[in-house]
Design an enzyme around this catalytic site. Structure first.
Site, PDB file in Angstrom:
ATOM      1  N   SER A   1       0.851  -1.195   0.000  1.00  0.00           N
ATOM      2  CA  SER A   1       0.000   0.000   0.000  1.00  0.00           C
ATOM      3  C   SER A   1       0.880   1.235   0.000  1.00  0.00           C
ATOM      4  CB  SER A   1      -0.873   0.007   1.252  1.00  0.00           C
ATOM      5  OG  SER A   1      -1.532   1.248   1.377  1.00  0.00           O
TER       6      SER A   1
ATOM      7  N   TYR B   1      -1.216  -0.504  10.605  1.00  0.00           N
ATOM      8  CA  TYR B   1      -1.358  -0.902   9.194  1.00  0.00           C
ATOM      9  C   TYR B   1      -0.176  -0.365   8.377  1.00  0.00           C
ATOM     10  CZ  TYR B   1      -3.377  -1.401   4.530  1.00  0.00           C
ATOM     11  OH  TYR B   1      -3.590  -1.733   3.210  1.00  0.00           O
TER      12      TYR B   1
END
Ligand SMILES: NC(=O)c1ccc[n+]([C@@H]2O[C@H](COP(=O)([O-])OP(=O)(O)OC[C@H]3O[C@@H](n4cnc5c(N)ncnc54)[C@H](OP(=O)(O)O)[C@@H]3O)[C@@H](O)[C@H]2O)c1
Length: 229
Positions: A136, A151
């Site tokens: 990501s 995350y």
């Protein structure tokens, strides 16, 4: 017919990757934690003319990985897509962290992809295949919002692990690509996200096609184009 193995294929980006890979003529080993409740994936498998095979896989479990390994045996895998991932619960900021949750997120997003990859490495090597990993933009050092820190750092760690693995595997003819799928309308991305799962998966599969041993170990956007770490 190439064989793809995809983790977390029951919903979101993983489901769409499975659908599109099968539509392109691939055989897909579509894995998920609970095949009995994977209704959308079951529908996709029924419509796939036998191309999608659903298998159980909990990516953090050695037992589950070993059971899948037994089922697959020595079959070559052309493309292994480590897609399964979680956002993790709040709080996860630099000043307010749930440490149990931080460990859980690291276990699913950073460690499990390596665990799965090493379990099936011989199968990928047999095909001189490719390993793709859903990373990501939130794992890059240029991303300056710390509100989802567990995350973010789980994807930073993932990038680090697979960059090193890419170097190790180059001489064995196996390539590795880390992928940013865009901000995608899934359970994780939410309804306001700007990219459809269809467009994301199409771009990701194109990026995997374009990955070669010469270009191994890069972070690529679903829209094509290398990204800075
Ligand atoms: N959506 C975005 O905007 C976005 C942006 C950047 C990166 N990504 C990355 O893209 C990947 C897919 O995201 P998504 O948006 O499709 O997420 P999603 O809709 O929340 O789906 C996540 C998938 O991962 C599976 N999963 C979670 N934990 C697992 C475990 N321990 N073992 C096996 N499977 C597990 C889920 O299975 P269950 O149904 O069993 O929970 C589900 O199939 C993730 O790695 C995510 O970090 C997404």
């Amino acid at each position: 017919m190439p064989t793809y193995l995809i983790t977390g294929a029951n919903r979101g980006i993983g489901l769409e990757l499975a659908r599109q890979a099968a539509a392109r003529g691939a055989r897909v080993i579509a894995t998920c934690r609970d095949p009995g409740h994977a209704m959308e994936l079951q529908k996709a498998a029924s419509a796939s003319d036998g191309k999608i095979e659903i298998c159980q896989l909990e990516v953090t479990s050695d037992e589950s990985i070993a059971a899948l390994k037994t089922r697959i045996g020595t079959q070559p895998i052309d493309v292994l897509i480590n897609n399964a991932g979680i956002m993790g619960k709040d709080p996860q900021t630099p000043v307010n962290m749930d440490f149990a949750e931080l460990e859980h997120v690291l276990s699913v997003n950073s460690i499990a992809p390596l665990r799965v990859t090493l379990a099936f490495l011989a199968n990928v090597e047999a095909a001189k295949g490719k390993i793709a990993v859903l990373s990501s933009i939130m794992g890059t050092f240029g991303y300056n919002d710390g509100s989802k820190l567990a995350y973010c750092v789980s994807k930073t760690a993932l990038n680090g692990i697979f960059r090193h693995l890419a170097r190790e595997l180059k001489s064995r003819g196996v390539s590795v690509v880390l992928l940013h799928p865009g901000w995608v309308r899934t359970d994780m991305g939410g309804a306001a996200a700007t990219v459809s799962p269809e467009d994301s998966a199409r771009g990701l599969l194109g990026e995997i096609d374009a990955c070669t041993v010469e270009k191994t170990g890069r972070l690529m956007s679903f829209q094509r184009g290398e990204m800075a770490w």
